[in-house]
Design a protein around this motif. Structure first.
Motif, PDB file in Angstrom:
ATOM      1  N   CYS A 271       0.842  -1.177   0.000  1.00 11.01           N
ATOM      2  CA  CYS A 271       0.000   0.000   0.000  1.00 11.01           C
ATOM      3  C   CYS A 271       0.886   1.239   0.000  1.00 11.01           C
ATOM      4  CB  CYS A 271      -0.919   0.008   1.228  1.00 11.01           C
ATOM      5  SG  CYS A 271      -2.433   1.009   1.044  1.00 11.01           S
ATOM      6  N   ALA A 272       0.331   2.381  -0.362  1.00  9.52           N
ATOM      7  CA  ALA A 272       1.092   3.633  -0.403  1.00  9.52           C
ATOM      8  C   ALA A 272       0.130   4.794  -0.246  1.00  9.52           C
ATOM      9  CB  ALA A 272       1.853   3.750  -1.728  1.00  9.52           C
ATOM     10  N   GLY A 273       0.634   5.897   0.328  1.00 11.45           N
ATOM     11  CA  GLY A 273      -0.215   7.062   0.504  1.00 11.45           C
ATOM     12  C   GLY A 273       0.452   8.147   1.327  1.00 11.45           C
ATOM     13  N   GLU A 274      -0.345   8.845   2.098  1.00  9.41           N
ATOM     14  CA  GLU A 274       0.145   9.903   2.971  1.00  9.41           C
ATOM     15  C   GLU A 274      -0.429   9.707   4.371  1.00  9.41           C
ATOM     16  OE1 GLU A 274      -0.561  13.922   1.427  1.00  9.41           O
ATOM     17  OE2 GLU A 274      -1.076  12.989  -0.487  1.00  9.41           O
ATOM     18  N   PHE A 275       0.278  10.205   5.385  1.00  6.96           N
ATOM     19  CA  PHE A 275      -0.324  10.318   6.708  1.00  6.96           C
ATOM     20  C   PHE A 275       0.107  11.633   7.347  1.00  6.96           C
ATOM     21  CE2 PHE A 275       3.532   7.771   7.859  1.00  6.96           C
ATOM     22  CZ  PHE A 275       4.086   8.595   8.836  1.00  6.96           C
ATOM     23  N   LYS A 276      -0.702  12.094   8.278  1.00 10.34           N
ATOM     24  CA  LYS A 276      -0.421  13.320   9.016  1.00 10.34           C
ATOM     25  C   LYS A 276      -0.259  13.004  10.497  1.00 10.34           C
ATOM     26  CE  LYS A 276      -2.397  17.155   6.314  1.00 10.34           C
ATOM     27  NZ  LYS A 276      -1.273  18.092   6.533  1.00 10.34           N
ATOM     28  N   VAL A 277       0.666  13.719  11.148  1.00  9.19           N
ATOM     29  CA  VAL A 277       0.908  13.570  12.573  1.00  9.19           C
ATOM     30  C   VAL A 277       0.582  14.888  13.266  1.00  9.19           C
ATOM     31  CG1 VAL A 277       2.651  13.162  14.353  1.00  9.19           C
ATOM     32  CG2 VAL A 277       2.717  11.851  12.220  1.00  9.19           C
ATOM     33  N   ILE A 278      -0.186  14.814  14.345  1.00  9.91           N
ATOM     34  CA  ILE A 278      -0.482  16.008  15.152  1.00  9.91           C
ATOM     35  C   ILE A 278      -0.176  15.701  16.606  1.00  9.91           C
ATOM     36  CG2 ILE A 278      -2.277  16.820  13.569  1.00  9.91           C
ATOM     37  CD1 ILE A 278      -4.346  15.835  15.636  1.00  9.91           C
ATOM     38  N   ASP A 279      -0.002  16.742  17.409  1.00 16.49           N
ATOM     39  CA  ASP A 279       0.168  16.584  18.850  1.00 16.49           C
ATOM     40  C   ASP A 279      -1.191  16.687  19.518  1.00 16.49           C
ATOM     41  OD1 ASP A 279       2.833  16.119  18.941  1.00 16.49           O
ATOM     42  OD2 ASP A 279       3.412  18.199  19.272  1.00 16.49           O
ATOM     43  N   GLN A 280      -1.484  15.700  20.366  1.00 23.00           N
ATOM     44  CA  GLN A 280      -2.772  15.682  21.058  1.00 23.00           C
ATOM     45  C   GLN A 280      -2.532  15.194  22.479  1.00 23.00           C
ATOM     46  OE1 GLN A 280      -6.204  12.737  20.302  1.00 23.00           O
ATOM     47  NE2 GLN A 280      -6.760  14.519  19.077  1.00 23.00           N
ATOM     48  N   GLN A 281      -2.783  16.044  23.440  1.00 27.82           N
ATOM     49  CA  GLN A 281      -2.583  15.698  24.850  1.00 27.82           C
ATOM     50  C   GLN A 281      -1.170  15.178  25.093  1.00 27.82           C
ATOM     51  OE1 GLN A 281      -5.767  12.958  25.711  1.00 27.82           O
ATOM     52  NE2 GLN A 281      -7.286  14.573  25.885  1.00 27.82           N
ATOM     53  N   LEU A 282      -0.192  15.945  24.591  1.00 29.08           N
ATOM     54  CA  LEU A 282       1.232  15.653  24.760  1.00 29.08           C
ATOM     55  C   LEU A 282       1.661  14.349  24.100  1.00 29.08           C
ATOM     56  CD1 LEU A 282       1.694  16.724  28.496  1.00 29.08           C
ATOM     57  CD2 LEU A 282       2.011  18.101  26.434  1.00 29.08           C
ATOM     58  N   GLN A 283       0.886  13.866  23.152  1.00 28.34           N
ATOM     59  CA  GLN A 283       1.255  12.664  22.426  1.00 28.34           C
ATOM     60  C   GLN A 283       1.126  12.901  20.926  1.00 28.34           C
ATOM     61  OE1 GLN A 283      -0.933   9.208  23.692  1.00 28.34           O
ATOM     62  NE2 GLN A 283       0.321   8.951  25.520  1.00 28.34           N
ATOM     63  N   SER A 284       1.953  12.179  20.168  1.00 27.94           N
ATOM     64  CA  SER A 284       1.848  12.233  18.715  1.00 27.94           C
ATOM     65  C   SER A 284       0.731  11.302  18.262  1.00 27.94           C
ATOM     66  CB  SER A 284       3.167  11.815  18.065  1.00 27.94           C
ATOM     67  OG  SER A 284       4.206  12.675  18.453  1.00 27.94           O
ATOM     68  N   VAL A 285      -0.158  11.809  17.456  1.00 28.51           N
ATOM     69  CA  VAL A 285      -1.290  11.032  16.973  1.00 28.51           C
ATOM     70  C   VAL A 285      -1.327  11.095  15.457  1.00 28.51           C
ATOM     71  CG1 VAL A 285      -3.813  10.831  16.953  1.00 28.51           C
ATOM     72  CG2 VAL A 285      -2.633  11.497  19.052  1.00 28.51           C
ATOM     73  N   ILE A 286      -1.535   9.953  14.823  1.00 34.22           N
ATOM     74  CA  ILE A 286      -1.711   9.929  13.374  1.00 34.22           C
ATOM     75  C   ILE A 286      -3.155  10.323  13.094  1.00 34.22           C
ATOM     76  CG2 ILE A 286      -1.741   8.479  11.321  1.00 34.22           C
ATOM     77  CD1 ILE A 286       0.557   6.923  12.451  1.00 34.22           C
ATOM     78  N   SER A 287      -3.339  11.530  12.588  1.00 36.23           N
ATOM     79  CA  SER A 287      -4.683  12.081  12.453  1.00 36.23           C
ATOM     80  C   SER A 287      -5.354  11.698  11.145  1.00 36.23           C
ATOM     81  CB  SER A 287      -4.632  13.611  12.562  1.00 36.23           C
ATOM     82  OG  SER A 287      -3.853  14.161  11.507  1.00 36.23           O
ATOM     83  N   MET A 288      -4.563  11.360  10.126  1.00 41.09           N
ATOM     84  CA  MET A 288      -5.136  11.046   8.820  1.00 41.09           C
ATOM     85  C   MET A 288      -4.219  10.087   8.079  1.00 41.09           C
ATOM     86  SD  MET A 288      -4.849  11.575   5.297  1.00 41.09           S
ATOM     87  CE  MET A 288      -3.802  13.021   5.115  1.00 41.09           C
ATOM     88  N   VAL A 289      -4.809   9.119   7.401  1.00 41.03           N
ATOM     89  CA  VAL A 289      -4.077   8.216   6.513  1.00 41.03           C
ATOM     90  C   VAL A 289      -4.891   8.060   5.238  1.00 41.03           C
ATOM     91  CG1 VAL A 289      -3.066   5.934   6.185  1.00 41.03           C
ATOM     92  CG2 VAL A 289      -3.123   6.941   8.476  1.00 41.03           C
ATOM     93  N   ASN A 290      -4.236   8.163   4.091  1.00 42.87           N
ATOM     94  CA  ASN A 290      -4.933   7.878   2.835  1.00 42.87           C
ATOM     95  C   ASN A 290      -4.069   6.993   1.950  1.00 42.87           C
ATOM     96  OD1 ASN A 290      -3.073   9.414   1.289  1.00 42.87           O
ATOM     97  ND2 ASN A 290      -4.262  11.288   1.549  1.00 42.87           N
ATOM     98  N   ASP A 291      -4.613   6.602   0.802  1.00 41.30           N
ATOM     99  CA  ASP A 291      -3.870   5.746  -0.130  1.00 41.30           C
ATOM    100  C   ASP A 291      -3.599   6.486  -1.436  1.00 41.30           C
ATOM    101  OD1 ASP A 291      -6.392   5.856  -1.225  1.00 41.30           O
ATOM    102  OD2 ASP A 291      -6.511   3.713  -1.683  1.00 41.30           O
ATOM    103  N   ALA A 292      -3.390   7.807  -1.336  1.00 44.05           N
ATOM    104  CA  ALA A 292      -3.170   8.621  -2.539  1.00 44.05           C
ATOM    105  C   ALA A 292      -1.762   8.400  -3.068  1.00 44.05           C
ATOM    106  CB  ALA A 292      -3.387  10.095  -2.212  1.00 44.05           C
ATOM    107  N   SER A 293      -1.659   7.676  -4.166  1.00 48.96           N
ATOM    108  CA  SER A 293      -0.369   7.442  -4.814  1.00 48.96           C
ATOM    109  C   SER A 293      -0.573   7.375  -6.315  1.00 48.96           C
ATOM    110  CB  SER A 293       0.258   6.137  -4.313  1.00 48.96           C
ATOM    111  OG  SER A 293       1.412   5.831  -5.065  1.00 48.96           O
ATOM    112  N   GLY A 294       0.015   8.325  -7.011  1.00 47.79           N
ATOM    113  CA  GLY A 294      -0.096   8.320  -8.464  1.00 47.79           C
ATOM    114  C   GLY A 294       0.764   7.257  -9.117  1.00 47.79           C
ATOM    115  N   HIS A 295       1.836   6.829  -8.417  1.00 47.23           N
ATOM    116  CA  HIS A 295       2.715   5.803  -8.977  1.00 47.23           C
ATOM    117  C   HIS A 295       2.130   4.398  -8.811  1.00 47.23           C
ATOM    118  CE1 HIS A 295       5.753   8.909  -9.408  1.00 47.23           C
ATOM    119  NE2 HIS A 295       6.587   8.025  -9.942  1.00 47.23           N
ATOM    120  N   TYR A 296       1.503   4.132  -7.667  1.00 43.34           N
ATOM    121  CA  TYR A 296       1.007   2.782  -7.405  1.00 43.34           C
ATOM    122  C   TYR A 296      -0.493   2.645  -7.603  1.00 43.34           C
ATOM    123  CZ  TYR A 296       5.563   1.611  -5.440  1.00 43.34           C
ATOM    124  OH  TYR A 296       6.905   1.366  -5.272  1.00 43.34           O
TER     125      TYR A 296
END
Length: 330
Positions: A271-296
């Motif tokens: 699989c391939a895509g993007e993810f975003k990391v945000i700080d939430q309550q002093l912890q790193s949280v992966i807020s978004m994951v997608n499978d957007a890949s023009g190559h794959y």
């Protein structure tokens, strides 16, 4: 793990035989004199695993798939969990021995001779595929009552299935190859296909003190993944070897963008895509994951369920993650 991706996967490997191999710790008193039962299916059907177990013993049992799953043929995806069950024994003792002890039942005391130490569990399917999710359990197990109790359970990770060549099997019975036109564009622009030589490329390895930690491939140094802004994200690929390879992408600098095909060494990926990391309550949280890949161009988000499973295996919660995928018809 409850998943929003249930039902999105296409055909997986179909099997008609499954063997569970358990090894008892080779230490004093590690065995048990009472029967152990096993369950794998969704309806908690039980099958006797063994009548007794000795220290250092390796026990193999052929699973009755019809009883466990209701069918003689199942897919590897359906083997999601395994559990052992046991009935503890109450042993009667004389009044002098019992004097001064706190008893759950008058005249009896729970015997510790039912305790046993489980070293490892291996699953073998069709004599081809093996799963070593539980290769290092090393835990004493205890039946707390004279009723049938669950003494151990675990989640079977699909990403830990390997074939007879010791290579991970393709999830969804497929991987996603680089499309020809993007590949030709990479070659014409002399883009590197060795991610270990691309600055900023890392492998996600887990969480430490609430922060997401990665391993930089070029420098060999560990790093804390920084939070994203509205104009940045992490591009990533999930390789057939079970690695999540990433690189931070500043979307205001298109010249510095590293393609998914470069992160994946030009090979097919799960699989391939993007993810975003945000700080939430002093912890790193992966807020978004997608499978957007023009190559794959992964198909309709089906592969994201395995990415979610990998995050959980790394100790990274996805409870607050928003999952997005491209329309498979587009």
């Amino acid at each position: 793990m409850n998943s929003i991706f249930t039902g999105q996967a296409s055909n997986s490997q179909t099997i008609d035989s499954l063997t569970v191999i358990a090894t008892i710790e080779n230490i004093k008193w590690a065995g048990t004199g009472t029967s152990i039962y096993i369950s794998l299916g969704p309806t908690l059907q039980l099958q006797r695993f063994c009548e007794t177990a000795s220290a250092g013993e390796t026990i193999a049992l052929s699973i009755d798939l019809k009883k466990m799953f209701g069918r003689k043929n199942i897919t590897l995806l359906e083997i999601q969990g395994i559990s052992f069950h046991q009935v503890g024994r109450e042993t009667s003792f004389g009044a002098d021995f019992l004097n001064g002890l706190t008893l759950g039942v008058a005249g009896t005391i729970k015997s510790n001779e039912d305790d046993w130490a489980l070293e490892s569990v291996t699953l073998i399917a069709n004599d081809i595929y093996s799963n070593t999710t539980f290769k290092q359990i090393n835990k004493w197990l205890h039946a707390p009552s004279s009723h049938l109790d669950t003494v151990w359970s675990g989640q079977v990770l699909y990403t830990n299935w390997i074939n007879s060549d010791k290579k991970p099997i393709d999830l969804n019975s497929q991987t996603y190859p680089v499309r020809w036109m993007p590949y030709i564009g990479d070659i014409m622009r002399w883009r590197s296909y060795d991610p270990s030589k691309i600055p900023g490329v890392g492998q996600l390895i887990g969480r430490l003190n609430g922060r997401l930690i990665g391993h930089q491939l070029s420098s060999g140094q560990s790093e804390q993944l920084e939070s994203n802004t509205t104009t940045s994200s992490y591009t990533w690929v999930y390789t057939p070897e079970g690695s999540l390879i990433y690189r931070r992408w500043d979307k205001t600098n298109h010249a510095a963008y590293i393609r998914h095909s470069q992160l994946g060494s030009g090979r097919p990926v799960i699989c391939a895509g993007e993810f975003k990391v945000i700080d939430q309550q002093l912890q790193s949280v992966i807020s978004m994951v997608n499978d957007a890949s023009g190559h794959y161009k992964p198909d309709g988000g089906a592969c994201l369920r395995y990415v979610a499973e990998k995050f959980e295996a790394l100790g990274i919660s996805t409870e607050h993650t928003e999952w997005k995928w491209r329309d498979s018809a587009s």
